[in-house]
Design a protein around this motif. Structure first.
Motif: not given
Length: 183
Positions: A141-152
């Protein structure tokens, strides 16, 4: 008068004795607080392998580790970052890197900071400014900037990220709105 003179001599002797027996320990007293703030140990060029039943489960690489187990709330600090390889039950590699990390012993919480990247063997990738990992709950978890890219190919971006370690159920809030991605 003789008794008064004897008292004055005794008092003078005690005063002189006390004066010469005292040392200036101010520097030593100052060092007590400083020593408590310094690490009890320092390790360089760490290549730590964690095994379970003879099988390597994790490999931690770091240029430097500071051990603060001398504190009431003990922790280990990695001021020059970490490179962690985690192996799953099928010996697949998942990699975590960051510029800085702290491991809190009593709470089993890991605080990763600065250019945090978590990449799974299935090509799910998380980029964050800061990421916490709760080892007991196996939760990120985080409450900072996050970017997620899934395999799909699903992409999420925001300022709050909450997920299990396999990214099977995660949540991203703020920034580009609310993203519930269920693969």
């Amino acid at each position: 008068m003789r008794i008064k003179h004897t008292y004055i001599i005794i008092a003078t002797v005690f005063t002189v004795a006390m004066f010469f027996s005292c040392k200036n320990n101010f520097k030593e007293v100052q060092q007590v607080g400083v020593l408590q703030n310094k690490p009890i140990g320092e390790a360089k060029h760490i290549n730590l392998k964690y095994t379970d039943s003879g099988i390597v489960k994790a490999n931690l690489l770091s240029p430097k580790m500071l051990d603060f187990s001398n504190r009431n709330f003990s922790f280990s600090e990695f001021p020059d970052g970490v490179h962690l390889i985690l192996y799953d039950e099928n010996n697949n590699e998942n990699v975590v890197v960051s510029d800085y990390a702290i491991v809190y012993t009593q709470t089993d919480l890991i605080d990763l900071q600065g250019n945090v990247i978590l990449a799974t063997h299935t090509n799910d990738t998380l980029f964050a400014d800061q990421l916490y990992y709760d080892q007991r709950r196996e939760w990120l978890f985080t409450n900072e900037s996050a970017f997620f890219k899934s395999a799909s190919g699903s992409i999420g971006q925001g300022n709050i990220f909450d997920s299990d370690t396999k990214f099977e159920n995660y949540l991203i809030l703020e920034g580009s709105g609310v993203s519930y991605i269920d693969e």
